[in-house]
Enzyme design. Sequence first.
Site, PDB file in Angstrom:
ATOM      1  N   SER A  55      -9.740   2.004   2.904  1.00  0.00           N
ATOM      2  CA  SER A  55      -8.754   2.721   2.041  1.00  0.00           C
ATOM      3  C   SER A  55      -7.825   1.617   1.271  1.00  0.00           C
ATOM      4  CB  SER A  55      -7.996   3.767   2.865  1.00  0.00           C
ATOM      5  OG  SER A  55      -7.292   3.040   3.786  1.00  0.00           O
TER       6      SER A  55
ATOM      7  N   SER B 249     -10.071  -0.624   7.358  1.00  0.00           N
ATOM      8  CA  SER B 249      -9.708  -0.380   5.851  1.00  0.00           C
ATOM      9  C   SER B 249      -8.840  -1.538   4.946  1.00  0.00           C
ATOM     10  CB  SER B 249      -8.668   1.042   5.786  1.00  0.00           C
ATOM     11  OG  SER B 249      -9.477   1.941   6.052  1.00  0.00           O
TER      12      SER B 249
ATOM     13  N   LYS C 126       0.768  -1.090   0.059  1.00  0.00           N
ATOM     14  CA  LYS C 126       0.063   0.105   0.031  1.00  0.00           C
ATOM     15  C   LYS C 126       1.013   1.186   0.114  1.00  0.00           C
ATOM     16  CE  LYS C 126      -3.980   2.258   2.641  1.00  0.00           C
ATOM     17  NZ  LYS C 126      -4.785   2.005   3.753  1.00  0.00           N
TER      18      LYS C 126
END
Length: 484
Positions: free
Chosen positions: A151, A175, A76
């Site tokens: 997210s 998330s 990420k």
Amino acid sequence: MHKMTIAELDRGLRQGAFTSVELTRHFLARIERLNPRLNAYITVAADRALEAAERADSQRRSGEVGPLAGIPIAHKDIFCTYGLKTSCGSRMLDSFVAPYSATVVERLEQAGVVMLGKTNMDEFAMGSSNETSWYGPVKNPWDETRVPGGSSGGSAAAVAAYLCAAATGTDTGGSIRQPAALCGLTGLKPTYGRVSRWGMIAFASSLDQAGPMTRTAEDAALLLQAMAGFDPRDSTSSQEPVPDYRAGLGQDLAGLRIGLPKEYFGAGLDAGVAASVEAAIAEYRRLGAQIREISLPNSPLSVPTYYVVAPAECSSNLARFDGVRYGHRCQEPRDLLDLYQRSRAEGFGAEVKRRIMIGTYVLSAGYYDAYYLKAQKLRHLISDDFRRAFEEVDVILGPTSPTTAFPLGDKGDDPVAMYLNDIYTIATNLAGLPGLSLPVAQSGGLPVGLQLIADYFQEGRLLNVAHRLQAVTDWHRASPPSFE
């Protein structure tokens, strides 16, 4: 090769069926061909990945290596990676090249993984749909008109579409678990402090936690084994010993006490999701688990509590991005005040600005006691609910998300409706507990996620409970039809 789990890829590498260089080239080719449809990656590090793959192949030829050696994964874009762009999905950090790597990145590199690149995300991890990124929304591989969740939606889409073998994510209010549920993956949010946050760009420091996003619980165990452990550079890092997670898989569930919070099965839960979760509960009964109803009476307060605590912490953490110390700087400022104002106005997106304003308000003189202090008291009540529940049961079970993946743009004008997507996941972050989502069915052709919650540092129990269900079901093997 791309549909194999990490455990299967490790066996293939050990048997010489393929090399890490061949495997990495295969994934890079898929990324080049398919990523334009999904927008899952912000940065692809092809040359760096091939160099790492060559090192891994050399290490495998020269001696014994761990199960992650030569396995291509993605990070990420919230994790700092030495010499590589780390944007956090924001224009504010569009030109930031990290001068060091996060502890999570370092530990996985030491385990021999190959980093393919950095995945898209909601700006500064603020969002439940992956639509707030400066680099555009990510699309769900199961239906490209729908969101992948946020997210960590870029990581989820990349794993689900077989653009990497696994990925890292972060979970502040759900998330990791929510996008894992919407994309049909296994996603684990560890206990707060289990995995170091050093080098992970902060959103809400008392809630943020890194974790793995994989296809199976076994793969999650392998990644967590490398990621977890005390880090002297993170003052909130736990010194709790790290068990052998993979060795703990396969334990019998006979007599395991599973609690169903009655508050998680009421109004707002989609009928298809509810039916899927009920089918999974029946499967656990067949495996010998004892199912009993419990209550988490303060869980309806988790969303309003979270949306006081998290914005308060984000307004403090993001103050450093002012165009002087860090982040985007506007062109030709008239004076210092203009530099601050325009740099932040140009660098941040609408959702980040909204949360900074909320956070600044609840921390301001005259409102601190009414909002922030009260929210912290409610946070204790929510934690006490879980403490009492774990005196009665070993694991708590419920839906991960109230619905399956919703259409892109469907909730963009209604932030409250968007925030309610995390209604079942937020409480574990407020309490600092570990939570895991695994795919248990499909509704309307879209994946449904089941959430498991355990007591502090019981990640091994969560992984075993998920692994046992995956041993008798095959939902974790389902593929998005157009990404086979």
